[in-house]
Each structure stands twice: as C-alpha cells, then as structure tokens.
Design a protein around this motif. Structure first.
Motif, PDB file in Angstrom:
ATOM      1  N   GLY A  94       0.920  -0.963   0.029  1.00 30.65           N
ATOM      2  CA  GLY A  94       0.000   0.128  -0.134  1.00 30.65           C
ATOM      3  C   GLY A  94       0.779   1.371   0.076  1.00 30.65           C
ATOM      4  O   GLY A  94       0.669   2.353  -0.747  1.00 30.65           O
ATOM      5  N   LEU A  95       1.844   1.069   0.650  1.00 27.56           N
ATOM      6  CA  LEU A  95       2.844   2.258   0.661  1.00 27.56           C
ATOM      7  C   LEU A  95       3.573   2.564  -0.392  1.00 27.56           C
ATOM      8  O   LEU A  95       3.723   3.799  -1.094  1.00 27.56           O
ATOM      9  N   SER A  96       3.960   1.506  -1.113  1.00 29.80           N
ATOM     10  CA  SER A  96       4.639   1.618  -2.422  1.00 29.80           C
ATOM     11  C   SER A  96       3.870   2.057  -3.574  1.00 29.80           C
ATOM     12  O   SER A  96       4.052   2.918  -4.422  1.00 29.80           O
ATOM     13  N   TRP A 118       6.352   8.015  -2.112  1.00 29.26           N
ATOM     14  CA  TRP A 118       7.605   8.094  -2.784  1.00 29.26           C
ATOM     15  C   TRP A 118       7.725   7.419  -4.043  1.00 29.26           C
ATOM     16  O   TRP A 118       6.522   6.982  -4.442  1.00 29.26           O
ATOM     17  N   SER A 119       8.644   7.624  -4.890  1.00 21.54           N
ATOM     18  CA  SER A 119       8.717   7.440  -6.287  1.00 21.54           C
ATOM     19  C   SER A 119       8.927   5.741  -6.388  1.00 21.54           C
ATOM     20  O   SER A 119       9.450   5.257  -5.175  1.00 21.54           O
ATOM     21  N   PRO A 120       8.226   5.248  -7.066  1.00 19.23           N
ATOM     22  CA  PRO A 120       8.314   3.544  -7.257  1.00 19.23           C
ATOM     23  C   PRO A 120       9.564   3.035  -7.234  1.00 19.23           C
ATOM     24  O   PRO A 120      10.179   1.909  -6.807  1.00 19.23           O
ATOM     25  N   HIS A 121      10.754   3.927  -7.996  1.00 23.29           N
ATOM     26  CA  HIS A 121      12.115   3.662  -7.826  1.00 23.29           C
ATOM     27  C   HIS A 121      12.654   3.673  -6.460  1.00 23.29           C
ATOM     28  O   HIS A 121      13.766   2.839  -6.459  1.00 23.29           O
ATOM     29  N   PRO A 126       6.647  -5.274  -2.516  1.00 23.35           N
ATOM     30  CA  PRO A 126       7.334  -6.637  -2.140  1.00 23.35           C
ATOM     31  C   PRO A 126       7.618  -7.399  -3.709  1.00 23.35           C
ATOM     32  O   PRO A 126       8.726  -8.094  -3.708  1.00 23.35           O
ATOM     33  N   MET A 127       6.754  -7.333  -4.603  1.00 22.47           N
ATOM     34  CA  MET A 127       7.027  -8.278  -5.665  1.00 22.47           C
ATOM     35  C   MET A 127       8.390  -7.785  -6.498  1.00 22.47           C
ATOM     36  O   MET A 127       9.090  -8.619  -6.989  1.00 22.47           O
ATOM     37  N   LYS A 128       8.732  -6.421  -6.602  1.00 23.10           N
ATOM     38  CA  LYS A 128       9.997  -5.991  -7.271  1.00 23.10           C
ATOM     39  C   LYS A 128      10.992  -6.568  -6.395  1.00 23.10           C
ATOM     40  O   LYS A 128      12.232  -7.014  -6.941  1.00 23.10           O
ATOM     41  N   VAL A 129      11.047  -6.467  -4.996  1.00 26.99           N
ATOM     42  CA  VAL A 129      12.074  -6.837  -4.163  1.00 26.99           C
ATOM     43  C   VAL A 129      12.198  -8.354  -4.296  1.00 26.99           C
ATOM     44  O   VAL A 129      13.308  -8.710  -4.264  1.00 26.99           O
ATOM     45  N   ALA A 130      11.202  -9.106  -4.312  1.00 24.65           N
ATOM     46  CA  ALA A 130      10.942 -10.490  -4.562  1.00 24.65           C
ATOM     47  C   ALA A 130      11.897 -11.066  -5.757  1.00 24.65           C
ATOM     48  O   ALA A 130      12.789 -11.915  -5.790  1.00 24.65           O
ATOM     49  N   MET A 180      22.099   2.604  -7.337  1.00 23.86           N
ATOM     50  CA  MET A 180      20.717   3.154  -7.203  1.00 23.86           C
ATOM     51  C   MET A 180      19.492   1.955  -7.645  1.00 23.86           C
ATOM     52  O   MET A 180      18.605   2.218  -7.967  1.00 23.86           O
ATOM     53  N   ASP A 181      20.202   0.880  -7.144  1.00 23.47           N
ATOM     54  CA  ASP A 181      19.120  -0.695  -7.385  1.00 23.47           C
ATOM     55  C   ASP A 181      18.636  -0.901  -5.762  1.00 23.47           C
ATOM     56  O   ASP A 181      18.915  -1.436  -5.142  1.00 23.47           O
ATOM     57  N   VAL A 182      17.432  -0.060  -5.652  1.00 21.69           N
ATOM     58  CA  VAL A 182      16.763   0.005  -4.295  1.00 21.69           C
ATOM     59  C   VAL A 182      16.221  -1.610  -4.098  1.00 21.69           C
ATOM     60  O   VAL A 182      16.057  -2.033  -3.053  1.00 21.69           O
ATOM     61  N   PRO A 183      15.692  -2.183  -5.224  1.00 17.41           N
ATOM     62  CA  PRO A 183      14.940  -3.609  -4.907  1.00 17.41           C
ATOM     63  C   PRO A 183      16.176  -4.460  -4.398  1.00 17.41           C
ATOM     64  O   PRO A 183      16.074  -5.368  -3.514  1.00 17.41           O
TER      65      PRO A 183
END
Length: 253
Positions: free
Chosen positions: A20-22, A27-30, A35-39, A212-215
């Motif tokens: 929900g926060l993402s 904040w920017s999605p980047h 959770p899916m991007k991080v997974a 800058m790879d936050v995931p």
C-alpha cells in the motif's frame, strides 16, 4: 496452528502495508518498490549465485569471529564473577568498553590491519566479546548460593566445582548471553562489511546503493532478516528451550 496462523497473519499484514505504501505515491516507485519487485531481485541474486556466495562469505567471517569471542568472553565472565581482582579492576573497564558502539572500532581496525578480513573480524569480536563476558558473569552471580554451599560441604572444589557445579548451573544464563553476543556480532559484521569491498552481504548492500538499485538493497535486507531469524530459531532458541526444560526452569508441556 493458532500460533502459526497469527504469525502468517502478521506477515501478510506487513506485506499488505508495504504494498500500500509503495502504491500511495508518497515516494517514487524507484525509491520505494513493492514486495514483488524486491522478491524478483532476491530471486535473481539467488539464481546468479551472488546471494549464496555473499551469505557464505559473511557467515564464514561471523563463525570465526564469534568462536573467538566465545573463547574469550566466557572465561572472562567466569573470572570476573569469581576472582576479586577481575571484579574490582577489570569489570569497570569491560563495562566502559561495552558502552562504545562496535563500529567505533573500525577506524582503528583499518589503521592496524588495513583493508583485510582481519579488520572486520576485530570489529566483530569487539562487538560481541564484552556482552558475552557480562552475561556470563550475571549468570554465574545468579546461581543459587545453596549449590555452592552443598558442594563445599561435600568437598567439591577446584576443577570439579567449576565443571561439575558452576558451569552446569549457570549454563542457561550463559546460553542466553551467547545468543545476545551473536546478535551483536551479526550487526557488527554487516556494519564492517558496508564500509569497504568485502565480498559479503554488506558489499551487496553497498553495490545496490551505488547502482541506485533499491530493490537489491531491500532484497539483501530481507535476506539478512531471514538469516538472523533462522539462526535464532533453529540454533539458539532450540538449545535454550531444551536447557531450560532440562534444568526445570520452564514447563514441559
């Protein structure tokens, strides 16, 4: 089943809050991926071997430093609890150094050992050995005085007293101290690995930040949390629970 349902429910709630926060646009999605991007990043690092290699490297360092911390901390705690000189002269030094965050040792470690594994190991040892010593002292001091009196009456002294009465009686408290020392060592290790190229999980975090790879950064953080929980549950909590039951400190049901 109820306990597992509660745990899974809490995990699901946290994931839903994260998602929900993402999507909220705060904040920017980047900068705040879901959770899916991080997974996906976690799976990609696992597939190409980066995560496994970094985990083994970090755990190898941790094992060496932690074993050294235990071999120093437990005897130091016993001496502080039983020998007046250590209690009066050494304990204040130990308490003072314990108040110093372990990362503060890193500049000295880099000057003394250079950009080597020895610098990180030194920081990890300094981050955990003092907490182990203090916990061991507390465990020995918390021993029932009746045990010492009975042992003295029966003529149990010297090594027989230390290895047959003192250590077994204080063992549950010592194990709790070892658990605490491991948590300090784990934190000190990752703090040290963040600051220079080390080939561990800390380096993966640094690479993610530089690219800058936050995931990737979040994926490594999730891996660190999972490893910490796994070691605590599988190793320390199992040993601690069995010891406390064996010593009659908890219910057996």
């Amino acid at each position: 089943m109820k306990k597992w349902a509660q745990k899974l429910g809490m995990v699901a709630l946290l994931l839903a809050l994260w998602e929900g926060l993402s999507r909220s646009g705060i904040w920017s999605p980047h900068l705040f991926p879901g959770p899916m991007k991080v997974a996906e990043s976690l799976v990609a690092m696992a597939k190409d071997g980066r995560l496994g290699s970094a985990t083994l490297r970090s755990l190898g360092r941790l094992s060496r430093a932690y074993l050294l911390s235990v071999s120093i901390g437990v005897p130091l705690g016993l001496l502080t609890a039983r020998v007046a000189f250590f209690r009066n002269a050494v304990k204040p030094v130990v308490m003072g150094l314990q108040a110093l965050p372990s990362i503060c040792w890193l500049p000295l470690a880099l000057l003394w050992f250079g950009l080597t594994d020895a610098a990180i190991l030194f920081v990890v040892v300094m981050g955990s050995v003092l907490s182990i010593a203090i916990a061991t002292e507390d465990a020995v001091n918390g021993l029932d005085p009746q045990l010492a009196r009975v042992a003295s009456t029966l003529g149990v002294r010297g090594p027989r007293f230390y290895f047959g009465v003192l250590l077994p009686g204080a063992l549950p408290g010592i194990v709790t101290g070892l658990k605490l020392g491991w948590s300090f060592a784990w934190r000190a290790l990752l703090a040290g690995e963040l600051l220079f190229v080390s080939g561990g999980l800390g380096q993966l975090l640094t690479m993610g930040r530089e690219l800058m790879d936050v995931p990737q950064v979040m994926a490594v953080m999730v891996a660190i949390i999972v490893i910490g929980i796994a070691v605590d549950r599988v190793l320390f909590q199992t040993v601690e629970t069995r010891l406390r039951r064996r010593w009659g400190l908890t219910a057996t049901v």
